[in-house]
Design an enzyme around this catalytic site. Structure first.
Site, PDB file in Angstrom:
ATOM      1  N   ILE A   1       1.035  -1.547  -0.041  1.00 42.71           N
ATOM      2  CA  ILE A   1      -0.247   0.075   0.389  1.00 42.71           C
ATOM      3  C   ILE A   1       1.170   1.431  -0.023  1.00 42.71           C
ATOM      4  CG2 ILE A   1      -2.036  -1.008   1.308  1.00 42.71           C
ATOM      5  CD1 ILE A   1      -1.773   0.210   3.525  1.00 42.71           C
ATOM      6  N   GLY A   2       2.101   0.892  -0.178  1.00 43.16           N
ATOM      7  CA  GLY A   2       3.299   2.063  -0.361  1.00 43.16           C
ATOM      8  C   GLY A   2       4.585   2.071   0.260  1.00 43.16           C
TER       9      GLY A   2
ATOM     10  N   ILE B   1      16.678  -3.525  10.111  1.00 44.21           N
ATOM     11  CA  ILE B   1      16.013  -2.808   9.078  1.00 44.21           C
ATOM     12  C   ILE B   1      16.362  -3.262   7.493  1.00 44.21           C
ATOM     13  CG2 ILE B   1      15.528  -0.083   8.290  1.00 44.21           C
ATOM     14  CD1 ILE B   1      14.496  -0.960  10.575  1.00 44.21           C
TER      15      ILE B   1
ATOM     16  N   ASN C   1      15.248  -2.014   4.695  1.00 42.26           N
ATOM     17  CA  ASN C   1      16.000  -0.912   4.067  1.00 42.26           C
ATOM     18  C   ASN C   1      15.858   0.638   4.560  1.00 42.26           C
ATOM     19  OD1 ASN C   1      15.614   0.980   1.804  1.00 42.26           O
ATOM     20  ND2 ASN C   1      14.623  -0.594   0.412  1.00 42.26           N
TER      21      ASN C   1
ATOM     22  N   THR D   1      13.150   2.884   2.897  1.00 45.49           N
ATOM     23  CA  THR D   1      11.765   3.294   2.829  1.00 45.49           C
ATOM     24  C   THR D   1      11.212   3.432   4.291  1.00 45.49           C
ATOM     25  OG1 THR D   1      12.420   0.580   2.373  1.00 45.49           O
ATOM     26  CG2 THR D   1      11.543   2.204   0.594  1.00 45.49           C
TER      27      THR D   1
ATOM     28  N   LYS E   1      10.537  -6.643  13.226  1.00 48.00           N
ATOM     29  CA  LYS E   1       9.435  -5.942  14.167  1.00 48.00           C
ATOM     30  C   LYS E   1       8.578  -5.300  13.393  1.00 48.00           C
ATOM     31  CE  LYS E   1      11.734  -5.301  18.426  1.00 48.00           C
ATOM     32  NZ  LYS E   1      12.620  -5.291  20.154  1.00 48.00           N
ATOM     33  N   GLY E   2       8.913  -4.115  12.821  1.00 44.32           N
ATOM     34  CA  GLY E   2       7.609  -3.778  12.427  1.00 44.32           C
ATOM     35  C   GLY E   2       7.598  -2.484  12.210  1.00 44.32           C
TER      36      GLY E   2
ATOM     37  N   GLY F   1       5.640   0.185  10.411  1.00 49.51           N
ATOM     38  CA  GLY F   1       3.898   0.950   9.818  1.00 49.51           C
ATOM     39  C   GLY F   1       3.004   1.863  11.532  1.00 49.51           C
ATOM     40  N   GLU F   2       2.997   1.502  12.631  1.00 47.00           N
ATOM     41  CA  GLU F   2       2.833   1.408  13.285  1.00 47.00           C
ATOM     42  C   GLU F   2       3.127   2.347  14.194  1.00 47.00           C
ATOM     43  OE1 GLU F   2      -0.612   0.605  12.689  1.00 47.00           O
ATOM     44  OE2 GLU F   2      -0.259  -0.785  11.277  1.00 47.00           O
TER      45      GLU F   2
HETATM   46 MO1  MOS Z   1      -2.829   0.110   9.893  1.00 48.17          MO
HETATM   47  S1  MOS Z   1      -4.180   0.570  10.979  1.00 48.17           S
HETATM   48  O1  MOS Z   1      -2.789  -1.672  10.377  1.00 48.17           O
HETATM   49  O2  MOS Z   1      -2.912   0.048   7.611  1.00 48.17           O
END
Ligand code: MOS
Length: 745
Positions: free
Chosen positions: A475-476, A636, A638, A641, A708-709, A711-712
Site C-alpha cells: 500500500i506504499g 531494518i 531498507n 523506505t 519487528k515492524g 508502520g504503527e
Molecule cells: Mo494499518 S491501521 O494496520 O493499515
C-alpha cells in the site's frame, strides 16, 4: 557473478523497484483498468442519519442519457450472502455484520448508499445520480458519542481473556488513595485516513459464477473471501487484483458498501462497472479513527515511582457492526505499575463503521497515557525522560515474560541527544524567541511485533532470473523492494535479476497488509522460499553434475547461463538443462512461527518521538520546528523506505495533534467537514524535517530476519509528544485534540 556473503542488500537504502513505474504513471491502480464495455457507477447517499426510505423516485434518472441501470433496495438482485431482512439491525452485531447495501429500506447513517446509477460514461452517471429523489420517515438519531450508551464489546463478554475485557493487576483504582496523583480526561475526535488514492473498484463478472475485482484493498485474499461469501461462490472463482495501492492507512482493511454496490451493478447491467468514491464520500463510506473518550488516573511516589494507573476508554462504533481496537494495550505493558486497571467500552452511534487507522487504538491510547505521564512528571517536578526511566520495565509487567528484545533506552538517549533535550526547561514558558514560546515534549509508542503465516513461491526462469510471488499487497511502504532485497541476499543474486510479484489473490497465501506485520511475515517467507529454492536447485543440478549433491545450498552460485558452485567453477549446469526436469526450479514454501517463542517472550516494537514546538503568543499558532523519531523495530531491511515510513507516520501524528478533526453537526447527524478546505491535514509547510534513528538490532525471536515492524510505531506517541511540547511552551494542557489556536489563546 555474485557470491553469497554478508548481507549486501538488507539494510541498504535501495531505491524502490517500482519507483520508475510510479513516477511515470505506468503503475496501474484499481480505477485504471479499461475493460471492453466498461460502465461507470455513482452512488447516491441518504440525506438523513436514521429512519426509513418511504419513497424513491428513480424515473428521471433511469431515463437520462446513457443510463444502464438504477439499483435500489426496491430492485436490487438477491445477494445470496446477505442475511434475510427482519433480523434486527439495531442490535449491534459482531464484526462481519457489514452493511448490506440496497438490502432494505433502513437508513443507519447519513450518506448511506440508497441507489447506484450505472451509465456508459462517468459524467452521465454523475448527472443521473442527481436526479434520484428520496423521501424518508426520519427517526431520532444519536451522533454524539458522549451522550450515547456505552457497553462492553461482545467479544469481551464472551471471553474474559479477550484483550478488550477489563483488566486488573494489584488493586483496582488504587491511584485514588495516592497522595501524588493526576486524574484527567482526554478526547480525540474522529479522524479520517484520506490516502491520496480514493477508494475504487472495477467489478467484472467474467461469467455468471466468476468474478474479477480490480480493487483498492490491503488484503487481496480477505477481499476475495468477503465477496466469495457474499455471492456464495467458491473462492477460486473470485479474483482480486490490487497490484498498486495509493496509500490506505487502514481504510482498505475492511470491505465496504461501494464494493458490494459495484458488484451488484455489474451483475445487473452485465457489464464491468467501475466505481470510484469522490473525496466527499471518503468521509462517510470507508471508515475513520473513532472518536474516543478516555480517562486516566495515576499515582506515584515522591521519588517518581508509579504506584497505580487506571485507564478507561469509550470508543465509537456503528449501530450495525462492532468495531474494537487496542486503545488500552500500551498502558498495560509500558510502565512498571504494580496496581493497574483498564476498562474498554464502545458506544454505537448513527454513523458508518470505524476502522483501524494508522497506529490504530494504540495511537489513541498513547495520547492519553503519554500526556498523563507528562502531567505526573510535572507534578513531581521531574524531567519527563527521567520519570520514564524510573518506571522502565525490563520485562513485560502484563504477561510477566521477558521482552524478545527491547532497546527503548537506546532510543531515549538517541532522541534526547538529537532534539537537544538539555535545552528543555522544567518550567513552562521559560524559553522564548520574540513572540514565540518554545517547548520540548516526548511521547512513547509501542506495537506488537506480529507475525502470521504466509506462502511464497520462487521460480528459476530460463534466463537465470528468479520470480517470487505472494498475494500480499504493497500500500506504499515499499514491500516489493524489501522483499527483493531479502531474496537477493538469500539467493546471492543481483536484485536486478529478481522479480517479486504481489497484489493478486491467486498468488500464494498472505494476510492483509496491516498491523505492521508484512515484513515479519512475508519477509520471512521470502527468505525461507529463497533458501528452499537454492536447495532444490542444488539437488536438481546434482543430476547433471555430482558435485552439487554434496554442496551446501549457500554455495550455489548463479551465473548468466549456468548454475555453478562457489570455489568450483568446473561444476556447471546450464539453466536450460536444469529446467528440463519436471517441476524444476520451483518451490512453494509456507512460513509461520512455531509459537514457542511467542509463548516465551513478549514481542513489541518500540518508538519514542521528541518534538520541539514554537507557539505564537498572540495567535496561538503552533509550529512543529523539529521532530526526532527513534525506533527499535529490529532489523531494518531498507533504511530509505523504513525512514520514509517513520517520516510519514510522524507527519500523520502532526495532523492528529494539531489539525485533524471531522466535525458532525449533531442536529443532522452529518459531517460538515467534507473536503480538504475544512478537514485539515499537514501540508509540506506544516511538516519539519523529521530526523529518524533506528537502533537496528535484530530480534532473533520474531523471525530469523530479526524484524519487528515499523508502520504503527511511526505514528504512536507523536501526538502526545507535540501536546507535551505545547504544554512545555505555554503551560496550557490541551486534553482534547486537535490543538487548534483557539485552545491556546
Ligand atoms: Mo494499518 S491501521 O494496520 O493499515
Amino acid at each position: 557473478m555474485k557470491e553469497q556473503a554478508q548481507p549486501k542488500h538488507i539494510g541498504a537504502g535501495m531505491n524502490r523497484v517500482d519507483g520508475f513505474q510510479k513516477v511515470t504513471g505506468a503503475a496501474k491502480y484499481s480505477a485504471e483498468y479499461e475493460l471492453p464495455g466498461l460502465a461507470y457507477g455513482v452512488l447516491v447517499g441518504s440525506t438523513v442519519a436514521k429512519g426509513r426510505i418511504t419513497s424513491l423516485d428513480t424515473k428521471a434518472a433511469a431515463g437520462a442519457p446513457g443510463v444502464l441501470a438504477v439499483v435500489t433496495h426496491l430492485n436490487s438482485p438477491k445477494v445470496p450472502g446477505f442475511t434475510p431482512s427482519g433480523k434486527d439491525p439495531s442490535q449491534p452485531q459482531t464484526v462481519g455484520g457489514r452493511l448490506q447495501v440496497f438490502h432494505d429500506d433502513k437508513i443507519r447513517f447519513s450518506d448511506q448508499p440508497i441507489a447506484l446509477v450505472v451509465a456508459d460514461t462517468l459524467e452521465r452517471a454523475r448527472y443521473a445520480a442527481r436526479l434520484v429523489k428520496a423521501q424518508y420517515a426520519k427517526e431520532a438519531h444519536q451522533t454524539n458519542l458522549l451522550e450515547a450508551k456505552s457497553f462492553l464489546p461482545t467479544q469481551a463478554k464472551q471471553n474474559p481473556k479477550s484483550p478488550m475485557a477489563d483488566y486488573q493487576r494489584g488493586q483496582g483504582d488504587a491511584y485514588q488513595g495516592g497522595a501524588l496523583k493526576v486524574e484527567s480526561e482526554y478526547i480525540i475526535p474522529t479522524e479520517m485516513h484520506h490516502p491520496m488514492e480514493m477508494q475504487s473498484i472495477t467489478a467484472h463478472w467474467e461469467a455468471a459464477d466468476r468474478l474479477t475485482l480490480y480493487d483498492k484493498t490491503q488484503g487481496t485474499q480477505g477481499t476475495r473471501r468477503d465477496f466469495a461469501k457474499e455471492w456464495n461462490l467458491p473462492e477460486e472463482n473470485v479474483k482480486v487484483v490490487a497490484t498498486f495501492v495509493g496509500g490506505a492507512f487502514g481504510n482498505a482493511l475492511h470491505s465496504w458498501p461501494h464494493e458490494s454496490a459495484a458488484i451488484i451493478g455489474a451483475k445487473v447491467t452485465g457489464r464491468p462497472v467501475k466505481l470510484m468514491l469522490t473525496r466527499e464520500q471518503m468521509f462517510t463510506l470507508v471508515g475513520y479513527r473513532p472518536y474516543t473518550w478516555q480517562k486516566i488516573g495515576m499515582s506515584a511516589t515522591a521519588d517518581g515511582k508509579i504506584t497505580a494507573i487506571t485507564h478507561e476508554s469509550v470508543g465509537q462504533t456503528s449501530s450495525y457492526e462492532e468495531f474494537t481496537e487496542s486503545t488500552l494495550a500500551q498502558t498495560r505493558m509500558m510502565y512498571q505499575a504494580p496496581n493497574l486497571a483498564t476498562r474498554y467500552r464502545i458506544a454505537a452511534v448513527d454513523v458508518s463503521t470505524p476502522i483501524w487507522m494508522r497506529g490504530p487504538g494504540e495511537a489513541t491510547g498513547a495520547f492519553a497515557l503519554e500526556s498523563a505521564m507528562d502531567e505526573m512528571a510535572y507534578l513531581l517536578k521531574l524531567d519527563p525522560l527521567e520519570f520514564r526511566l524510573r518506571n522502565y520495565t525490563d520485562q513485560d509487567p502484563e504477561k510477566n515474560r521477558p521482552w524478545s528484545t527491547k532497546f527503548l533506552k537506546e532510543c531515549y538517549q538517541a532522541g534526547a541527544d538529537r532534539i537537544g533535550w538539555r535545552k528543555r526547561q522544567l518550567q513552562p514558558g521559560a524559553l522564548r524567541e520574540g513572540d514565540w514560546l518554545l517547548g520540548y515534549g516526548m511521547g512513547v509508542g509501542t506495537f506488537g511485533a506480529h507475525r502470521g503465516a504466509a506462502q511464497v513461491s520462487a521460480r528459476l526462469l530460463p534466463t537465470g532470473r528468479v520470480l517470487l510471488q505472494c498475494a500480499t499487497t504493497d500500500i506504499g511502504p515499499g514491500t516489493g523492494t524489501a522483499m527483493t532485497q531479502i531474496a537477493a541476499d538469500t539467493l546471492g543474486l543481483d536484485p536486478a535479476r529478481i522479480t517479486f510479484e504481489l497484489g493478486q489473490s491467486g498468488f500464494p497465501k498472505a494476510g492483509s497488509q496491516g498491523g505492521s506485520s508484512t515484513v515479519n511475515t512475508v519477509g520471512q517467507a521470502v527468505q525461507d522460499a529463497s533458501r528452499a529454492l537454492l536447495d532444490k536447485l542444488r539437488q536438481q543440478a546434482a543430476a547433471g553434475n555430482a558435485a552439487f549433491g554434496s554442496a551446501a545450498p549457500a554455495d550455489v552460485v548463479f551465473t548468466d547461463k549456468h548454475l555453478t558452485l562457489k570455489g568450483n567453477d568446473a561444476a556447471r549446469v546450464a539453466y536450460a538443462d536444469l529446467l528440463r526436469q519436471p517441476d524444476a526450479g520451483f518451490v512453494l514454501v509456507e512460513s509461520k512461527p512455531d509459537g514457542a517463542d511467542q509463548q516465551k517472550y513478549s514481542m513489541y516494537s518500540f518508538s519514542v518521538h521528541f518534538a520541539e514546538v514554537a507557539v505564537h503568543v498572540l495567535t496561538g499558532e503552533v509550529r512543529v520546528r523539529k521532530l526526532v523519531s527513534c525506533a527499535d523495530a529490529g532489523t531494518i531491511v531498507n533504511e530509505k523506505t523504513a525512514a520514509n515510513q517513520m517520516k510519514g507516520g510522524a507527519v500523520g501524528g502532526i495532523g492528529m495533534a494539531l489539525m485533524e478533526h471531522a466535525i458532525i453537526d449533531d442536529r443532522y447527524g452529518r459531517y460538515v467537514t467534507k473536503d480538504f478546505a475544512d478537514y485539515h491535514v499537514p501540508v509540506h509547510a506544516d511538516a519539519p524535517a523529521v530526523e529518524v534513528y533506528f537502533v537496528n538490532q535484530p530480534d532473533p525471536h520474531v523471525n530469523a530476519l530479526g524484524t519487528k515492524g515499523i508502520g504503527e510505531i511511526a505514528t504512536i506517541g507523536v501526538a502526545p509528544a507535540i501536546a507535551n511540547a505545547v504544554f512545555n511552551a505555554t503551560g496550557k494542557r490541551v486534553r482534547e485534540l486537535p490543538i487548534t489556536p483557539d485552545k491556546l489563546v
